[in-house]
Design a protein around this motif. Structure first.
Motif, PDB file in Angstrom:
ATOM      1  N   ALA A 262      24.293  46.124  95.244  1.00 40.69           N
ATOM      2  CA  ALA A 262      26.119  46.634  94.844  1.00 40.69           C
ATOM      3  C   ALA A 262      25.700  46.830  93.337  1.00 40.69           C
ATOM      4  N   ARG A 263      26.704  47.284  93.143  1.00 44.00           N
ATOM      5  CA  ARG A 263      26.604  48.264  91.701  1.00 44.00           C
ATOM      6  C   ARG A 263      26.028  47.283  90.716  1.00 44.00           C
ATOM      7  N   GLY A 264      26.914  46.291  90.472  1.00 40.12           N
ATOM      8  CA  GLY A 264      26.191  44.938  89.265  1.00 40.12           C
ATOM      9  C   GLY A 264      24.750  45.184  89.530  1.00 40.12           C
ATOM     10  N   ARG A 265      23.686  45.066  90.606  1.00 38.83           N
ATOM     11  CA  ARG A 265      22.810  45.199  90.542  1.00 38.83           C
ATOM     12  C   ARG A 265      21.992  46.476  89.891  1.00 38.83           C
ATOM     13  N   GLU A 266      22.827  47.100  90.778  1.00 41.64           N
ATOM     14  CA  GLU A 266      22.551  49.343  90.948  1.00 41.64           C
ATOM     15  C   GLU A 266      22.099  49.001  89.078  1.00 41.64           C
ATOM     16  N   ILE A 267      22.995  48.707  88.180  1.00 37.24           N
ATOM     17  CA  ILE A 267      23.196  49.340  86.618  1.00 37.24           C
ATOM     18  C   ILE A 267      22.110  48.319  86.402  1.00 37.24           C
ATOM     19  N   ILE A 268      21.913  46.817  86.086  1.00 39.54           N
ATOM     20  CA  ILE A 268      20.300  47.030  85.178  1.00 39.54           C
ATOM     21  C   ILE A 268      19.519  46.749  85.955  1.00 39.54           C
ATOM     22  N   LYS A 269      19.564  47.667  87.507  1.00 37.00           N
ATOM     23  CA  LYS A 269      18.318  47.326  88.136  1.00 37.00           C
ATOM     24  C   LYS A 269      17.965  49.056  87.280  1.00 37.00           C
ATOM     25  N   LYS A 270      19.314  50.229  86.456  1.00 36.55           N
ATOM     26  CA  LYS A 270      18.584  51.177  86.214  1.00 36.55           C
ATOM     27  C   LYS A 270      19.020  51.378  84.651  1.00 36.55           C
ATOM     28  N   SER A 271      19.407  49.647  84.201  1.00 36.64           N
ATOM     29  CA  SER A 271      18.938  50.028  82.531  1.00 36.64           C
ATOM     30  C   SER A 271      17.429  49.315  82.459  1.00 36.64           C
ATOM     31  N   LEU A 272      16.226  48.965  83.635  1.00 40.66           N
ATOM     32  CA  LEU A 272      14.812  48.754  82.916  1.00 40.66           C
ATOM     33  C   LEU A 272      14.761  50.065  82.794  1.00 40.66           C
ATOM     34  N   LYS A 273      14.984  51.186  82.908  1.00 46.92           N
ATOM     35  CA  LYS A 273      14.428  52.278  82.548  1.00 46.92           C
ATOM     36  C   LYS A 273      14.924  53.839  81.636  1.00 46.92           C
ATOM     37  N   GLN A 274      16.490  53.373  82.116  1.00 43.96           N
ATOM     38  CA  GLN A 274      16.990  53.997  80.916  1.00 43.96           C
ATOM     39  C   GLN A 274      17.827  53.339  80.402  1.00 43.96           C
ATOM     40  N   VAL A 275      18.491  53.466  79.159  1.00 40.95           N
ATOM     41  CA  VAL A 275      20.223  52.715  78.047  1.00 40.95           C
ATOM     42  C   VAL A 275      21.236  52.946  78.469  1.00 40.95           C
ATOM     43  N   VAL A 276      21.781  52.264  78.648  1.00 37.99           N
ATOM     44  CA  VAL A 276      22.641  51.930  79.989  1.00 37.99           C
ATOM     45  C   VAL A 276      23.598  51.619  78.356  1.00 37.99           C
TER      46      VAL A 276
END
Length: 531
Positions: free
Chosen positions: A2-16
């Motif tokens: 889901a998009r929400g989990r994707e953005i949280i996962k992305k934030s572990l690697k780069q700034v959101v």
């Protein structure tokens, strides 16, 4: 995913990048100061859309819905409680239209506007119910994740996080406000907040609003030391001031971008802005930090306990900590009788008598005592009198849970033994509430006679806790002290068990020191020698 989990996962690697202020933007657009911004979702949706689309165009990757004050309790002040669902669904739809495929939508949950017991009149269960409905409506409307923001009371934040997790299968972000600079209005500093949230484990947590830019930046630095979870930072655009009768937030977009860089340097994963900010501020923040790789950080490890205002770390490089254990009716007939009658006067007296202890143990178990009624009352009394973190001493899951509804800090459940039934009853409770616990070297066969046996029990407890998602750092071991009067070898067994537990499992230990001298004269001398 889901998009929400994707953005949280992305934030572990780069700034959101999060968006910026909504309320102050709407006031500039003509929203009356005494009107609820949420009503404009129905009466002026184009203005909401305009603000949110501007944030997306500026580079925001997460849009926050215009639902900060959409709890039934807050809407009731405007006779709008019965329109909560309508307001929330329209707000989410506006945000989704503005976001398109370029941003995800965070359903915004704000404070209820009243204090929970024991500071106020609102019960934990009522707050939980309000937040549950709030989150459920946001999810039903199509939000990608939930953000709980601008909280100042840890207990209210706990109610909101638990309710949101129970209500929806979406990521939950928790955000606290340090309005007094280095603490919230209820006295909670960033280190306490971070330790509590790390144990409660929302998908991300951080701070927004507050007393200007610098306290938020400093809070990020402190919080990052206590967690590997994604950290959020959203400061106001400086400290507000009144110019010609108008409230002005003086920080420029460039100054906010500089602050964003410092937050990133201190380890923030999600960066935005709060009151007084504009799409121009967001554009500069995005230009400065969006997509930057997250910074490595150093954790402070150890076993933690916390009250609302004070954090205590137990580790090999810290001094020995003293746990006051006089709030216990065992062997005290008068105390026990008062508790049977519902009188907690002795509890309050013992708090005062133990002011030099680092932590306090609260136990009300005894024949004829309604523990499910008295334990929460005792904990509430201690919370109001003391800043010392608490060990909540019971083996009754319902009594413990009742008490946890009154405890704002990071509690320690005392204790969870290796008995099969107790493990399955108490470990889920520790996980759900973010409570640390004492692992007791006792299993279905009793207390092992030798050190290796006690070590094995503690090891099995740790392994079972990890299966529940509770890491070893949240466990302190009690290898059990038995009286030397019963067997002269007892002290040596305990000392050897401590060595095994500390050496192999790397766990701190806690003991009931005075048990060693039970039934003997000159107990102080023997206790001191054993210590």
């Amino acid at each position: 995913m889901a998009r929400g989990r994707e953005i949280i996962k992305k934030s572990l690697k780069q700034v959101v990048v999060f968006d910026g202020a909504m309320g102050t933007m709407l006031q500039r657009a003509g929203l009356p100061a005494d009107a609820p911004p949420e009503l404009w979702n129905l009466e002026n949706p184009d203005e909401i859309f305009k603000v949110q689309r501007a944030y997306v165009d500026a580079g925001a990757q997460i849009l926050t819905t215009n639902t900060f004050g959409a709890s039934r309790l807050k809407l009731a002040a405007y006779n709008l409680a019965d329109r909560q669902s309508e307001i929330i669904h329209r707000a989410v739809q506006i945000a989704k239209d503005a976001a398109g495929s370029r941003a995800v939508v965070a359903g915004d949950i704000g404070p209820l506007g009243v204090f929970l017991q024991p500071f106020g009149e609102l019960t934990f269960d009522r707050a939980y119910q309000e937040f549950f409905i709030y989150a459920k409506e946001l999810a039903a409307a199509g939000a990608d994740l939930i953000i709980i923001e601008t909280m100042t009371d840890l207990l209210e934040l706990k109610a909101a996080v638990l309710a949101a997790r129970d209500a929806v299968d979406l990521p939950v972000i928790a955000s606290f406000s340090f309005d007094e600079g280095d603490s919230s209005v209820t006295g909670t500093p960033p280190d306490v907040y971070a330790a509590v949230m790390n144990a409660l484990a929302p998908d991300a947590f951080g701070t927004n609003c507050g007393n200007g830019i610098e306290p938020v930046v400093e809070a990020i630095r402190i919080m990052r030391q206590f967690t590997d979870l994604p950290i959020l930072g959203e400061p106001n655009a400086g400290l507000p001031k009144t110019v010609d009768g108008v409230t002005v937030f003086p920080a420029t977009p460039g100054e906010m971008a500089d602050a964003a860089v410092r937050m990133w340097e201190y380890g923030a994963n999600l960066i935005g802005s709060c009151c007084g900010s504009t799409p121009e501020h967001t554009a500069k923040i995005a230009e400065a930090v969006r997509g930057k790789p997250t910074r490595p950080h150093k954790r402070v490890f150890g076993f933690f306990a916390a009250s609302r205002t004070q954090l205590v770390r137990i580790a090999g490089d810290e001094p020995v900590r003293v746990v006051g254990e006089r709030i216990n009716p065992s062997g005290r007939k008068k105390f026990r009788e008062k508790l049977r009658q519902g009188d907690i006067g002795t509890v309050k007296l013992e708090v005062i008598r133990q002011e030099r202890a680092d932590l306090l143990d609260v136990c009300v178990a005894g024949s004829g005592i309604d523990e499910r009624q008295m334990l929460p009352r005792a904990v509430a009394a201690v919370v109001n009198l003391s800043n010392q973190p608490l060990f909540i001493d019971s083996t009754d899951p319902e009594a413990i849970e009742c008490a946890l509804k009154f405890y704002p800090g990071l509690p320690v459940i005392n204790s969870i033994p290796g008995k099969s039934e107790d493990l399955e009853r108490l470990l889920p409770l520790a996980r759900r509430w973010g409570a640390n616990f004492v692992a007791l070297a006792m299993d279905d066969d009793g207390i092992p006679a030798d050190a290796q046996g006690r070590f094995d029990v503690i090891r099995r407890i740790v392994e079972r806790a990890q299966e529940y998602g509770i890491p070893a750092e949240r466990i302190i071991a009690d290898p059990v002290v038995l009286p030397v009067s019963a067997d002269s070898k007892n002290p040596a067994v305990t000392l050897e068990a401590i060595k095994l537990i500390a050496g192999r499992l790397k766990l701190p230990t806690v003991i009931g020191l005075s048990n060693v001298s039970y039934g003997l004269p000159a107990r102080g001398v023997l206790n001191a020698t054993f210590l």
